[in-house]
Design a protein around this motif. Structure first.
Motif, PDB file in Angstrom:
ATOM      1  N   ILE A 246       0.834  -1.207   0.000  1.00 33.35           N
ATOM      2  CA  ILE A 246       0.000   0.000   0.000  1.00 33.35           C
ATOM      3  C   ILE A 246       0.866   1.254   0.000  1.00 33.35           C
ATOM      4  O   ILE A 246       0.597   2.218  -0.725  1.00 33.35           O
ATOM      5  N   THR A 247       1.940   1.247   0.803  1.00 33.44           N
ATOM      6  CA  THR A 247       2.748   2.454   0.982  1.00 33.44           C
ATOM      7  C   THR A 247       3.908   2.554   0.003  1.00 33.44           C
ATOM      8  O   THR A 247       4.449   3.647  -0.205  1.00 33.44           O
ATOM      9  N   GLY A 248       4.327   1.435  -0.575  1.00 30.62           N
ATOM     10  CA  GLY A 248       5.469   1.454  -1.481  1.00 30.62           C
ATOM     11  C   GLY A 248       6.799   1.632  -0.785  1.00 30.62           C
ATOM     12  O   GLY A 248       7.803   1.994  -1.421  1.00 30.62           O
ATOM     13  N   ILE A 249       6.870   1.343   0.515  1.00 24.73           N
ATOM     14  CA  ILE A 249       8.107   1.524   1.274  1.00 24.73           C
ATOM     15  C   ILE A 249       9.005   0.297   1.098  1.00 24.73           C
ATOM     16  O   ILE A 249       8.560  -0.838   1.261  1.00 24.73           O
ATOM     17  N   PRO A 250      10.284   0.478   0.793  1.00 23.18           N
ATOM     18  CA  PRO A 250      11.211  -0.654   0.706  1.00 23.18           C
ATOM     19  C   PRO A 250      11.311  -1.382   2.048  1.00 23.18           C
ATOM     20  O   PRO A 250      11.136  -0.783   3.114  1.00 23.18           O
ATOM     21  N   PHE A 251      11.639  -2.671   1.986  1.00 19.97           N
ATOM     22  CA  PHE A 251      11.722  -3.460   3.224  1.00 19.97           C
ATOM     23  C   PHE A 251      13.021  -4.241   3.288  1.00 19.97           C
ATOM     24  O   PHE A 251      13.622  -4.593   2.259  1.00 19.97           O
ATOM     25  N   LEU A 252      13.435  -4.528   4.516  1.00 18.15           N
ATOM     26  CA  LEU A 252      14.667  -5.262   4.769  1.00 18.15           C
ATOM     27  C   LEU A 252      14.409  -6.293   5.864  1.00 18.15           C
ATOM     28  O   LEU A 252      14.158  -5.923   7.007  1.00 18.15           O
ATOM     29  N   PRO A 253      14.459  -7.587   5.544  1.00 21.42           N
ATOM     30  CA  PRO A 253      14.291  -8.602   6.579  1.00 21.42           C
ATOM     31  C   PRO A 253      15.621  -8.908   7.263  1.00 21.42           C
ATOM     32  O   PRO A 253      16.686  -8.801   6.649  1.00 21.42           O
ATOM     33  N   THR A 254      15.555  -9.288   8.536  1.00 18.61           N
ATOM     34  CA  THR A 254      16.718  -9.895   9.168  1.00 18.61           C
ATOM     35  C   THR A 254      16.848 -11.316   8.598  1.00 18.61           C
ATOM     36  O   THR A 254      15.938 -11.800   7.912  1.00 18.61           O
ATOM     37  N   PRO A 255      17.945 -12.012   8.858  1.00 21.34           N
ATOM     38  CA  PRO A 255      18.132 -13.323   8.214  1.00 21.34           C
ATOM     39  C   PRO A 255      16.963 -14.282   8.369  1.00 21.34           C
ATOM     40  O   PRO A 255      16.541 -14.911   7.391  1.00 21.34           O
ATOM     41  N   MET A 256      16.399 -14.407   9.586  1.00 22.96           N
ATOM     42  CA  MET A 256      15.296 -15.342   9.758  1.00 22.96           C
ATOM     43  C   MET A 256      13.941 -14.695   9.510  1.00 22.96           C
ATOM     44  O   MET A 256      12.907 -15.365   9.600  1.00 22.96           O
ATOM     45  N   GLY A 257      13.951 -13.413   9.162  1.00 20.87           N
ATOM     46  CA  GLY A 257      12.730 -12.765   8.708  1.00 20.87           C
ATOM     47  C   GLY A 257      12.507 -12.947   7.214  1.00 20.87           C
ATOM     48  O   GLY A 257      11.436 -12.639   6.695  1.00 20.87           O
ATOM     49  N   SER A 352       8.495   5.551  -9.006  1.00 22.87           N
ATOM     50  CA  SER A 352       9.401   6.605  -9.472  1.00 22.87           C
ATOM     51  C   SER A 352       9.899   7.509  -8.349  1.00 22.87           C
ATOM     52  O   SER A 352      10.624   8.469  -8.601  1.00 22.87           O
ATOM     53  N   HIS A 353       9.529   7.207  -7.107  1.00 23.77           N
ATOM     54  CA  HIS A 353      10.020   8.006  -5.978  1.00 23.77           C
ATOM     55  C   HIS A 353      11.548   7.891  -5.929  1.00 23.77           C
ATOM     56  O   HIS A 353      12.102   6.795  -6.087  1.00 23.77           O
ATOM     57  N   PRO A 354      12.259   9.002  -5.712  1.00 26.10           N
ATOM     58  CA  PRO A 354      13.733   8.966  -5.735  1.00 26.10           C
ATOM     59  C   PRO A 354      14.334   7.916  -4.790  1.00 26.10           C
ATOM     60  O   PRO A 354      15.334   7.267  -5.139  1.00 26.10           O
ATOM     61  N   TRP A 355      13.759   7.751  -3.618  1.00 36.16           N
ATOM     62  CA  TRP A 355      14.285   6.788  -2.648  1.00 36.16           C
ATOM     63  C   TRP A 355      14.073   5.351  -3.138  1.00 36.16           C
ATOM     64  O   TRP A 355      14.988   4.521  -3.083  1.00 36.16           O
ATOM     65  N   VAL A 356      12.889   5.079  -3.645  1.00 36.48           N
ATOM     66  CA  VAL A 356      12.600   3.737  -4.155  1.00 36.48           C
ATOM     67  C   VAL A 356      13.510   3.427  -5.336  1.00 36.48           C
ATOM     68  O   VAL A 356      14.074   2.321  -5.446  1.00 36.48           O
TER      69      VAL A 356
END
Length: 472
Positions: A246-257, A352-356
């Protein structure tokens, strides 16, 4: 023949019935004096007993079983050295916050201090590694204490609990009717995601905190979502994926995530990890602690100006980290509330957001560089060639995805980057403590907990050596 209600029940049978009534259906361990009869009684009560060569591996299996199922992973050991060996699994469960119960036999209470066989003050030994540690000093206390440890290990922040069963108590008897009455007090454990109880008995999520968290993310220039195995344990994958999409925010899992949202998702920042954590300005952390795995949330790996929104089931963890916004609650419930909040007033960064675009470009560049190494066939093998073969074989199986068990420093590091997780709770590794020797115990636990999934162990030679005999 005497009526069954006139017969006697000993401590072994009473304890077995108490565990069965509490909802325990699997037990891991190594039997011997004084718990052999208890193990046999447990099997007769419908509990499956999985025998090991070594209590350490059995303990690691019990801890991983607790993580994968949400049920108490029960480890049974003999007294003295058996209990000490069991501390490896108990402490592993505490550090990783997984529900586990260590049950150990102990010396006859009347012989305490005399140098009895395998005598040890086991309560004192286990207390640093347990949420609660209790001793049944009389047969009548067994049902109540079984209920205590089974429910305590899954309550709040999960962890390990300990139950001590002295030899003399296991041999005590009482009438069938009295035993039946005592068993009525045993409360079956309730997993955090129990069907039919949307709150799971937990404190309601603070709507004010949810609004504050969403507002902070809405106003961010470089937001990031980080999630760990706490979110996996809570079954928060649907809420996390909905929120990210919904938000288009990048995500980062920890190893077991890894796998809560597929590693192949276009918003995955794993391949751009250093850039993502170094430049993010507002970070939502769900079910992961700001410990060494996340560089304590401090510079130089993180920006000095970064604001953290922490979601944790433990209020103590929130107080310790002092985040910009702290939300105490179950990860699944919190993410469901976050999704409702953004649906009421949507925002989305867009492709197209600069951060994404920046995160995606860095990730694609790093993947391209690694792909060049993966495409080369090196004989004798380096790390990349076998990892590519394993990766391709796993992906070819489709769903349900195999459970990957990985240990060994280099093996884990390379495997974390190369091997792809597409489904939740399909990666087990050395975890928060970096524990070596977990591999074969974890494999057995995974096979028991998820019988429809293939289990694949990717082991370094040294890591395999810790528990290789459990292959039997």
């Amino acid at each position: 023949m005497a009526d069954a209600r006139e017969s006697l029940v000993d401590g072994n049978l009473l304890a077995a019935r108490a565990f069965a009534r509490a909802g325990v259906d699997h037990m891991f361990g190594v039997v011997g004096i004084p718990v052999t009869s208890f193990a046999n009684c447990s099997v007769s009560e419908g509990i499956r007993f999985i025998a090991f060569h070594n209590e350490q591996s059995a303990g690691y299996a019990a801890s991983a079983y607790g993580y994968l199922t949400g049920k108490p992973g029960v480890l049974l050991t003999v007294s003295g050295p058996g209990c000490v060996h069991g501390l490896a699994g108990l402490s592993n469960a505490m550090i990783n916050t997984w529900p586990m119960v260590l049950v150990s036999g102990s010396s006859d209470q009347a012989d305490a201090g005399k140098g009895d066989f395998q005598e040890l003050d086991q309560l004192a030994a286990v207390k640093p590694f347990a949420k609660c540690a209790v001793k049944a000093t009389d047969i009548r206390k067994i049902p109540e204490l079984v209920s205590t440890v089974v429910n305590s290990c899954v309550a709040g922040r999960p962890g390990g609990c300990y139950l001590d069963l002295p030899t003399d108590v296991l041999h005590q008897t009482l009438p069938y009717g009295e035993a039946a009455d005592l068993l009525e007090a045993v409360q079956p454990f309730v997993p955090a995601w129990a069907d039919g109880d949307p709150s799971g008995g937990r404190t309601a999520v603070s709507e004010d905190k949810i609004e504050a968290a969403v507002a902070a993310l809405r106003g961010a220039q470089r937001p990031l979502v980080v999630f760990g195995k706490g979110a996996a344990y809570a079954r928060a994958e649907k809420g996390l994926r909905d929120f990210v999409e919904i938000t288009g925010i990048p995500f980062l899992p920890t190893p077991m995530g890894k796998g809560l949202i597929p590693d192949t998702h276009p918003l995955a920042a794993t391949a751009a990890r250093s850039l993502a954590i170094g430049q993010a300005d507002v970070v939502l952390v769900v079910g992961a602690r700001l410990n060494w795995l996340l560089h304590f949330g401090e510079p130089p790996r993180w920006s000095p100006e970064v604001k953290f929104i922490l979601v944790d089931v433990s209020e103590e963890e929130i107080e310790l980290r002092r985040p910009h916004v702290g939300i105490v609650g179950d990860a699944r419930l919190v993410m469901e509330a976050m999704v409702r909040e953004v649906k009421d007033d949507p925002f989305c960064l867009g492709r197209s957001h600069p951060w994404v675009e920046k995160v995606r470009a860095k990730a694609e560049d790093n993947v391209k560089k690694m792909s060049a190494g993966l495409e080369r066939v090196v004989v004798p093998f380096n790390f990349l060639t076998p990892m590519r073969i394993i990766r391709d074989a796993i992906l070819s199986l489709g769903s349900p995805s195999p459970i990957l068990v990985s240990e060994g420093a280099n093996t884990m590091d390379v495997g974390r980057a190369v091997l792809v997780q597409t489904e939740p709770r399909t990666r087990l590794d050395a975890g928060t403590w970096g524990t070596m020797g977990v591999g074969l115990g974890y494999c057995i636990a995974a096979a028991v907990a998820e019988p429809k999934r293939l289990v694949v162990a990717v082991e370094g030679d040294s890591g395999f050596g810790f528990s290789g005999m459990e292959v039997e």
